[in-house]
Write an enzyme that holds these catalytic residues in place. Sequence first.
Site, PDB file in Angstrom:
ATOM      1  N   ALA A 243       0.855  -1.196   0.000  1.00  0.00           N
ATOM      2  CA  ALA A 243       0.000   0.000   0.000  1.00  0.00           C
ATOM      3  C   ALA A 243       0.886   1.240   0.000  1.00  0.00           C
ATOM      4  CB  ALA A 243      -0.877  -0.011   1.244  1.00  0.00           C
TER       5      ALA A 243
ATOM      6  N   GLY B  72       0.707  -5.152   0.983  1.00  0.00           N
ATOM      7  CA  GLY B  72      -0.390  -5.246   0.025  1.00  0.00           C
ATOM      8  C   GLY B  72       0.043  -5.879  -1.287  1.00  0.00           C
TER       9      GLY B  72
ATOM     10  N   GLU C 292      -0.220  -9.449  -0.679  1.00  0.00           N
ATOM     11  CA  GLU C 292      -1.651  -9.775  -0.554  1.00  0.00           C
ATOM     12  C   GLU C 292      -2.312  -9.830  -1.933  1.00  0.00           C
ATOM     13  OE1 GLU C 292      -2.083  -6.575   2.435  1.00  0.00           O
ATOM     14  OE2 GLU C 292      -3.189  -8.076   3.597  1.00  0.00           O
TER      15      GLU C 292
ATOM     16  N   GLU D  44       3.781  -5.185   7.478  1.00  0.00           N
ATOM     17  CA  GLU D  44       2.872  -4.186   8.047  1.00  0.00           C
ATOM     18  C   GLU D  44       3.090  -3.971   9.536  1.00  0.00           C
ATOM     19  OE1 GLU D  44       2.045  -6.433   5.836  1.00  0.00           O
ATOM     20  OE2 GLU D  44       0.547  -5.695   4.421  1.00  0.00           O
TER      21      GLU D  44
HETATM   22  C1  LIG Z   1      -7.778   1.267   6.178  1.00  0.00           C
HETATM   23  C2  LIG Z   1      -6.748   1.116   5.041  1.00  0.00           C
HETATM   24  C3  LIG Z   1      -6.669  -0.331   4.577  1.00  0.00           C
HETATM   25  C4  LIG Z   1      -5.394  -0.575   3.866  1.00  0.00           C
HETATM   26  C5  LIG Z   1      -5.218  -2.041   3.509  1.00  0.00           C
HETATM   27  C6  LIG Z   1      -3.919  -2.575   3.990  1.00  0.00           C
HETATM   28  C7  LIG Z   1      -2.962  -2.912   2.908  1.00  0.00           C
HETATM   29  C8  LIG Z   1      -1.661  -3.463   3.402  1.00  0.00           C
HETATM   30  O1  LIG Z   1      -1.868  -4.559   4.252  1.00  0.00           O
HETATM   31  C9  LIG Z   1      -0.870  -2.400   4.091  1.00  0.00           C
HETATM   32  C10 LIG Z   1       0.479  -2.233   3.462  1.00  0.00           C
HETATM   33  O2  LIG Z   1       0.804  -2.742   2.428  1.00  0.00           O
HETATM   34  S1  LIG Z   1       1.534  -1.230   4.292  1.00  0.00           S
HETATM   35  C11 LIG Z   1       2.994  -1.231   3.282  1.00  0.00           C
HETATM   36  C12 LIG Z   1       3.778  -2.467   3.432  1.00  0.00           C
HETATM   37  N1  LIG Z   1       4.993  -2.374   2.699  1.00  0.00           N
HETATM   38  C13 LIG Z   1       6.167  -2.066   3.275  1.00  0.00           C
HETATM   39  O3  LIG Z   1       6.266  -1.913   4.457  1.00  0.00           O
HETATM   40  C14 LIG Z   1       7.345  -1.929   2.352  1.00  0.00           C
HETATM   41  C15 LIG Z   1       8.023  -0.624   2.590  1.00  0.00           C
HETATM   42  N2  LIG Z   1       9.120  -0.430   1.692  1.00  0.00           N
HETATM   43  C16 LIG Z   1      10.318  -1.027   1.799  1.00  0.00           C
HETATM   44  O4  LIG Z   1      10.528  -1.894   2.622  1.00  0.00           O
HETATM   45  C17 LIG Z   1      11.417  -0.587   0.896  1.00  0.00           C
HETATM   46  O5  LIG Z   1      11.109   0.692   0.444  1.00  0.00           O
HETATM   47  C18 LIG Z   1      11.642  -1.497  -0.330  1.00  0.00           C
HETATM   48  C19 LIG Z   1      12.270  -2.803   0.131  1.00  0.00           C
HETATM   49  C20 LIG Z   1      10.374  -1.759  -1.060  1.00  0.00           C
HETATM   50  C21 LIG Z   1      12.634  -0.799  -1.300  1.00  0.00           C
HETATM   51  O6  LIG Z   1      13.797  -0.488  -0.628  1.00  0.00           O
HETATM   52  P1  LIG Z   1      14.911   0.440  -1.291  1.00  0.00           P
HETATM   53  O7  LIG Z   1      15.155  -0.037  -2.679  1.00  0.00           O
HETATM   54  O8  LIG Z   1      16.050   0.487  -0.322  1.00  0.00           O
HETATM   55  O9  LIG Z   1      14.257   1.874  -1.445  1.00  0.00           O
HETATM   56  P2  LIG Z   1      13.714   2.853  -0.303  1.00  0.00           P
HETATM   57  O10 LIG Z   1      14.661   3.970  -0.152  1.00  0.00           O
HETATM   58  O11 LIG Z   1      13.303   2.115   0.902  1.00  0.00           O
HETATM   59  O12 LIG Z   1      12.377   3.383  -1.005  1.00  0.00           O
HETATM   60  C22 LIG Z   1      12.431   4.147  -2.190  1.00  0.00           C
HETATM   61  C23 LIG Z   1      11.366   5.223  -2.127  1.00  0.00           C
HETATM   62  O13 LIG Z   1      10.086   4.580  -2.126  1.00  0.00           O
HETATM   63  C24 LIG Z   1       9.318   5.006  -1.009  1.00  0.00           C
HETATM   64  N3  LIG Z   1       8.484   3.862  -0.589  1.00  0.00           N
HETATM   65  C25 LIG Z   1       8.880   2.595  -0.396  1.00  0.00           C
HETATM   66  N4  LIG Z   1       7.822   1.829  -0.074  1.00  0.00           N
HETATM   67  C26 LIG Z   1       6.748   2.646  -0.083  1.00  0.00           C
HETATM   68  C27 LIG Z   1       5.373   2.427   0.177  1.00  0.00           C
HETATM   69  N5  LIG Z   1       4.876   1.211   0.466  1.00  0.00           N
HETATM   70  N6  LIG Z   1       4.550   3.494   0.101  1.00  0.00           N
HETATM   71  C28 LIG Z   1       5.017   4.716  -0.210  1.00  0.00           C
HETATM   72  N7  LIG Z   1       6.319   4.963  -0.470  1.00  0.00           N
HETATM   73  C29 LIG Z   1       7.163   3.938  -0.405  1.00  0.00           C
HETATM   74  C30 LIG Z   1      10.350   5.383   0.040  1.00  0.00           C
HETATM   75  O14 LIG Z   1       9.809   6.261   1.002  1.00  0.00           O
HETATM   76  C31 LIG Z   1      11.411   6.043  -0.833  1.00  0.00           C
HETATM   77  O15 LIG Z   1      10.953   7.338  -1.128  1.00  0.00           O
HETATM   78  P3  LIG Z   1      11.972   8.560  -1.276  1.00  0.00           P
HETATM   79  O16 LIG Z   1      11.089   9.732  -1.445  1.00  0.00           O
HETATM   80  O17 LIG Z   1      12.819   8.232  -2.462  1.00  0.00           O
HETATM   81  O18 LIG Z   1      12.759   8.577   0.013  1.00  0.00           O
END
Ligand SMILES: CCCCCCC[C@H](O)CC(=O)SCCNC(=O)CCNC(=O)[C@H](O)C(C)(C)COP(=O)([O-])OP(=O)([O-])OC[C@H]1O[C@@H](n2cnc3c(N)ncnc32)[C@H](O)[C@@H]1OP(=O)([O-])[O-]
Length: 719
Positions: free
Chosen positions: A61, A100, A103, A123
């Site tokens: 997400a 997500g 998922e 998450e």
């Molecule tokens: C009521 C609502 C209901 C919702 C439903 C729920 C859905 C779901 O269960 C919830 C989720 O998925 S929660 C999500 C679960 N997912 C996670 O927790 C994964 C979180 N992400 C990561 O672990 C790492 O970023 C990666 C391993 C993907 C890439 O690593 P890397 O290659 O070292 O690169 P990096 O430096 O880390 O990132 C590069 C740029 O991308 C940006 N950005 C990244 N992810 C983002 C995101 N999801 N979003 C936005 N931005 C995101 C990051 O900020 C950075 O921006 P900057 O402006 O350039 O600084």
Amino acid sequence: MARYAQVQGSVALITLTNPPVNALSAAVRLGITEAVTRALRDPKVKSVVICGENGVFCGGADIREFAKPMTGPPLVPMISAIEEGDKPVVAAIEGVAFGGGLELALGCHYRIAHSKARVGLPEVTLGLLPAAGGTQRLPRLIGLAPALELITTGRHVTAQEALKLGIVDKVTDQSAQDLAIQFAQEVIGQPLLPRKLSTQLTPCPPDVDTILDEAMARVKQRARGAMAPVACVQAVRAAVNLPYQAGMQKEQELMAFLFRSSQARALQYCFFAQRAVGKWSLSSGAHSGNSKPRPVTKAAVIGLGTMGRGITVALVKAGLSVVAVETNKKQLEMGKQMVSAMLKHDAQKMNAVPRLDLLHYTTDLSELKNTDLIIEAVFEDMALKKEVFKKLSSVCKPDAVLCTNTSGLDVDELASVTKRPELVVGMHFFAPAHVMKLLEVVRGSRSSPEVMATAMHLGKRLGKVSVVVGNCSGFVGNRMLRPYLDQANFLLEEGATPELVDGALEEFGFPMGVFKVSDLSGLDVGWRIRKEAGLTGPNVDPKDPLRRRQGRRYSPLPDLVCEQGRLGQKSGRGWYLYDKPGGRVATPDPDIHKLLEDYRVRHGIRPRQIGSQEVLERCLFALINEGFRVLEDGMAMGPEGIDMIYVFGYGWPRHRGGPMFYAAMVGLPRVLERLEYYQQVHPDVPHLQPSSLLRRLVVNGSPPLDKWRDFLQRPHSQL
Ligand SMILES: CCCCCCC[C@H](O)CC(=O)SCCNC(=O)CCNC(=O)[C@H](O)C(C)(C)COP(=O)([O-])OP(=O)([O-])OC[C@H]1O[C@@H](n2cnc3c(N)ncnc32)[C@H](O)[C@@H]1OP(=O)([O-])[O-]
Ligand SMILES: NC(=O)c1ccc[n+]([C@@H]2O[C@H](COP(=O)([O-])OP(=O)(O)OC[C@H]3O[C@@H](n4cnc5c(N)ncnc54)[C@H](O)[C@@H]3O)[C@@H](O)[C@H]2O)c1
């Protein structure tokens, strides 16, 4: 945001296009929803492949959207539509499928991964749970115990492990997308029902309740007040006890609760703050985007004590060749053995070969002629360090970067004895240096942008969270620690016990209270520093009363404890009692209680009842107050840096976001009011005097943390 193409005649190829990680923003969700509807309706399409652009499937997400009102199609019905459709859908996973993203892949009927891909449900690390069916589909796919482990830890899993666990169906070294297209054609006509996870039951071993109860006990013990891991277990329990739809209902309810929590806000703040600190900038206009790091292939470490050993291990693990220099033969031998043992232990865990070939040991500094970067880690003694830097300056090649691991000595003074002050910088690691993720990169007044870029880049290669800080006594982390330690000691004088203070801090979420940490590090470390600073020992001004030094309140309690030979864990006795020297289990010590009672009698102090609230306010608000001063003095780029220093270096509970974030959550007026109160009660403690930045922020309506920089009078003055 999602591209649609028809390939190989009958396969619809849907590509997520939202760089850099193809996060599921509103536009991407809309794109997927429209593309899936089109594919399911088109009679010429017989099967579907979903993939991501630029070798990344999906990072989950869009976390940035969490702070805004929800728009666009929700994820849950979007994923259900994929699963419920009558055409096989294959996820082609390259790069990552996280949160997500995984998922979405679990809603597909098949999953094919590239061998370098990683999957996971992280998450929980954002204070949430997988709320697009992850807590219900993953246990149905891989079973209760492995699903619980993955969901409650948020651990990333390699493609190979994912294959073993059954999360993916195939792994390839070639293009996952090409294989998925081929596979999607092969499975046309095969029964889909067994592939629809929502229709399956969670495979349950006979001891299902025990597994769930043990998982709950484990997360409660590990999480120390964090709510998300507990909610994760509750959601997975529903995947066992309830039909799919009811389980989804439970997942949504738990998510709604977490989504609004301050813990989720704190953890999401940490996610972005961790990335923000890597983007450093200096008042000169130099920044991470315009300053190029120097190439570093050969490094050196001077001094193979506690820190030097860990730094050496960290450098070798990052693939650098390292010359380790130690003058003391015995230390050299011991260092050699310990470095080899640590590297072997690590390699064994990774099923790899330890890179001992990258190491060279010597007692001779002249062997450093060809090194690109040198990290000095000798005793904390300015005269000795200056001598080392002078020698380095004449021995090393003219463009070699010279770094010091000092805990707080003046980097400029060290730079001044070299012929290249612009190539001198502080790299302040934390013990154990190969484990702790924090690195303070200390900018001396003459450190060049290129040298800052080199140190920051090296930190990244070592897997550290590197934070640029200014050159002041104790830099940022240790400087803020002083008022915190002082308050803890004053609380003992006034009536508390070590276990009362530690209990309150541990309840707050620190893995260990301040006195347990001191016992672990060794009480003699601080004792030596206090002696050198003239706070105790022969250099004390004889005119100073016992509980006053250099014009302010001073507690001699830690000195008294050291004088009794109680040096902490290493001597089996410190603020606590241990079963043996080197023992780790702390028990309250009646001798310490007696020492405190006698001390209070001697000094005419009437002990009073002290509660956890006072412990937290006095220790934490004093520390936070110093954080405001650090900002005001221009010693940190912003509150995010301070917070990351405390989260990664000092055990500050991540779900409380770091000290400055915590202050904002508590409310700046409240922090100010309590500091004013305690300052009135203890006028001889200057640390309690509220910083002028804090006052200014409160006067200006307590703006949010990302606006604090606007209220600094000299932004970035020392950076
Ligand atoms: C009521 C609502 C209901 C919702 C439903 C729920 C859905 C779901 O269960 C919830 C989720 O998925 S929660 C999500 C679960 N997912 C996670 O927790 C994964 C979180 N992400 C990561 O672990 C790492 O970023 C990666 C391993 C993907 C890439 O690593 P890397 O290659 O070292 O690169 P990096 O430096 O880390 O990132 C590069 C740029 O991308 C940006 N950005 C990244 N992810 C983002 C995101 N999801 N979003 C936005 N931005 C995101 C990051 O900020 C950075 O921006 P900057 O402006 O350039 O600084
Ligand atoms: N220990 C910590 O927790 C910690 C944390 C961060 C920073 N530091 C800083 O790191 C530095 C080292 O601390 P430590 O705890 O590793 O000390 P230590 O006493 O364990 O090790 C210092 C080593 O340096 C060696 N040494 C002394 N003079 C030398 C010389 N001229 N050339 C080569 N080697 C020499 C000594 O023989 C010893 O082995 C200090 O500046 C300290 O303040 C320590």
